[in-house]
Design a protein around this motif. Structure first.
Motif, PDB file in Angstrom:
ATOM      1  N   ALA A 228       0.824  -1.213   0.000  1.00 57.64           N
ATOM      2  CA  ALA A 228       0.000   0.000   0.000  1.00 57.64           C
ATOM      3  C   ALA A 228       0.854   1.256   0.000  1.00 57.64           C
ATOM      4  O   ALA A 228       0.576   2.216  -0.738  1.00 57.64           O
ATOM      5  CB  ALA A 228      -0.927  -0.019   1.219  1.00 57.64           C
ATOM      6  N   ALA A 286      -5.942   2.336  -0.504  1.00 55.82           N
ATOM      7  CA  ALA A 286      -5.084   1.338   0.140  1.00 55.82           C
ATOM      8  C   ALA A 286      -4.510   1.871   1.445  1.00 55.82           C
ATOM      9  O   ALA A 286      -4.500   1.170   2.469  1.00 55.82           O
ATOM     10  CB  ALA A 286      -3.967   0.920  -0.805  1.00 55.82           C
ATOM     11  N   ALA A 287      -4.012   3.114   1.425  1.00 53.07           N
ATOM     12  CA  ALA A 287      -3.431   3.689   2.639  1.00 53.07           C
ATOM     13  C   ALA A 287      -4.479   3.833   3.739  1.00 53.07           C
ATOM     14  O   ALA A 287      -4.224   3.518   4.914  1.00 53.07           O
ATOM     15  CB  ALA A 287      -2.814   5.048   2.321  1.00 53.07           C
ATOM     16  N   ALA A 297      -8.254  -4.584   3.561  1.00 57.07           N
ATOM     17  CA  ALA A 297      -6.978  -3.901   3.310  1.00 57.07           C
ATOM     18  C   ALA A 297      -6.109  -4.679   2.334  1.00 57.07           C
ATOM     19  O   ALA A 297      -5.432  -4.093   1.487  1.00 57.07           O
ATOM     20  CB  ALA A 297      -6.237  -3.676   4.626  1.00 57.07           C
ATOM     21  N   ALA A 301      -4.752  -3.119  -1.131  1.00 54.49           N
ATOM     22  CA  ALA A 301      -3.324  -3.035  -1.444  1.00 54.49           C
ATOM     23  C   ALA A 301      -3.017  -3.728  -2.767  1.00 54.49           C
ATOM     24  O   ALA A 301      -2.209  -3.238  -3.571  1.00 54.49           O
ATOM     25  CB  ALA A 301      -2.503  -3.657  -0.313  1.00 54.49           C
ATOM     26  N   ALA A 304      -4.184  -1.487  -5.563  1.00 55.44           N
ATOM     27  CA  ALA A 304      -3.291  -0.342  -5.731  1.00 55.44           C
ATOM     28  C   ALA A 304      -2.024  -0.728  -6.470  1.00 55.44           C
ATOM     29  O   ALA A 304      -1.568  -0.020  -7.382  1.00 55.44           O
ATOM     30  CB  ALA A 304      -2.953   0.261  -4.364  1.00 55.44           C
ATOM     31  N   GLN A 305      -1.432  -1.866  -6.111  1.00 52.93           N
ATOM     32  CA  GLN A 305      -0.202  -2.276  -6.772  1.00 52.93           C
ATOM     33  C   GLN A 305      -0.441  -2.749  -8.202  1.00 52.93           C
ATOM     34  O   GLN A 305       0.385  -2.530  -9.090  1.00 52.93           O
ATOM     35  CB  GLN A 305       0.486  -3.376  -5.974  1.00 52.93           C
ATOM     36  CG  GLN A 305       1.455  -2.862  -4.945  1.00 52.93           C
ATOM     37  CD  GLN A 305       2.460  -1.915  -5.557  1.00 52.93           C
ATOM     38  OE1 GLN A 305       3.211  -2.272  -6.458  1.00 52.93           O
ATOM     39  NE2 GLN A 305       2.465  -0.677  -5.090  1.00 52.93           N
TER      40      GLN A 305
END
Length: 367
Positions: A228, A286-287, A297, A301, A304-305
């Motif tokens: 994240a 994500a953060a 979460a 994450a 996001a990646q």
């Protein structure tokens, strides 16, 4: 769980402060000088970030010397560090902090808050599923203390770390960097601003931190946080590439016209802008998910990646190409952004790795 993805006033103030700091202490000429030097990173800038401002320990509890903030604030700092391709071990240390917070390791957290560099002793491409963990073996010394034997390749921030957090034998250990039997060998890294090293251990003394399910849960939480947080760094990098390219195309003339007036380039930049807006949304999501302990979460994450890594690479490639000949020179910063984007694209799992994880997490049938 409802997540607010907007930047708070405090986060915007933090962003302004970090950007001003990096403008003064990490200009392009200094970043290039550090990249060309044998030193693993900018020690003065790290001292400023860790000791003088406490930014490296934002998510460490206040009673342990940290700021008591969250991963969301750490992500804001990483956006700005990504914009500057700052050569500091911030990402690795903050991921190590997440593992230590999960374990409640107060002594190591106090050292981290005091400015010590710590790193996960894992190959930089190991993602949240934990696949590809190094086969480090654990034995016992005559006094009953653990000893580690084995090798780990391509460890990020390992050259500067004072303490290495080592998964081995289904447990987690802390290994002092100057421990007998431990050697660190620099390896050639595509990204000169984030050097890697290989670790070799021969009966290296270690301290047990956790074992079994507790160790596995802490390592998983740290790797999810790492994925994240890396997305926010990639977001900052991509934003710099877009902003810099737009400014260049406004002032570069060809055939008596600004290059930016050519429709084909406008379309390419518009497409990149759309992808960047999406990247900001998934990185912030994500953060916020990690910061608030959202059950999704891991999914956030992975999303996001899966998105931010490729966007950062594309933004850096467009930056190099649209700057023309100057974009291919050593004297222009574009090459370091491309190298950081390409190396970060495999960190904490590749985009393909995270797309596969997304399919499992979202219960999607294979095509």
């Amino acid at each position: 769980m409802t997540l607010d993805l907007r930047y708070t006033e405090e986060q915007e103030a933090l962003r302004d402060s970090v950007r001003a700091m990096l403008t003064d202490h990490a200009p392009w000429a200094r970043v290039l000088k550090v990249a060309e030097s044998p030193e693993p990173d900018d020690a003065d800038l790290w001292r400023l970030l860790s000791v003088e401002t406490g930014l490296a320990a934002l998510a460490v509890p206040e009673h342990l010397g940290g700021a008591g903030a969250t991963v969301a604030e750490t992500a804001v700092v990483l956006e700005e560090l990504g914009r500057a391709v700052a050569p500091v071990p911030y990402l690795g240390t903050t991921v190590a902090a997440q593992l230590l917070v999960h374990l409640g390791e107060s002594d190591l957290l106090r050292e981290l808050a005091a400015g010590e560099v710590m790193a996960l002793a894992l190959p930089f491409d190991v993602g949240p599923t934990g696949s590809g963990l190094p086969g480090v073996e654990v034995s016992t010394a005559p006094d009953g203390s653990p000893l580690l034997n084995g090798t780990v390749s391509s460890v990020a921030d390992g050259l500067r770390a004072r303490v290495l957090l080592m998964p081995a034998g289904g447990a987690l250990f802390a290994v002092e960097a100057d421990a007998a039997g431990l050697t660190r060998t620099p390896v050639v890294s595509l990204d000169e601003t984030r050097p890697l090293c290989d670790l070799a251990m021969w009966n290296a003394p270690a301290r047990l931190l956790a074992a079994g399910d507790r160790a596995a849960a802490a390592l998983d939480a740290a790797l999810v946080a790492g994925a994240a947080l890396l997305a926010s760094e990639q977001l900052g990098l991509a934003q710099w590439c877009l902003d810099t390219t737009v400014e260049h195309l406004k002032t570069r003339y060809q055939f008596g016209r600004p290059v930016g007036s050519f429709q084909a380039l406008k379309h390419r930049l518009a497409d990149l802008w759309v992808e960047l807006v999406q990247a900001r949304a998934v990185a912030r999501h994500a953060a916020a998910s990690v910061a608030q302990g959202d059950p999704d979460a891991r999914l956030a994450a992975a999303l996001a990646q899966a998105h931010c890594g490729p966007v950062a690479v594309r933004a850096a490639e467009e930056c190099v190409q649209m700057h023309g000949g100057i974009g291919f020179t050593w004297e222009h910063p574009a090459h370091l952004y491309l190298k950081r984007a390409k190396s970060a694209a495999v960190a904490y799992g590749t985009a393909a790795h995270h797309r596969a994880a997304l399919a499992t997490l979202a219960n999607l049938a294979p095509a």
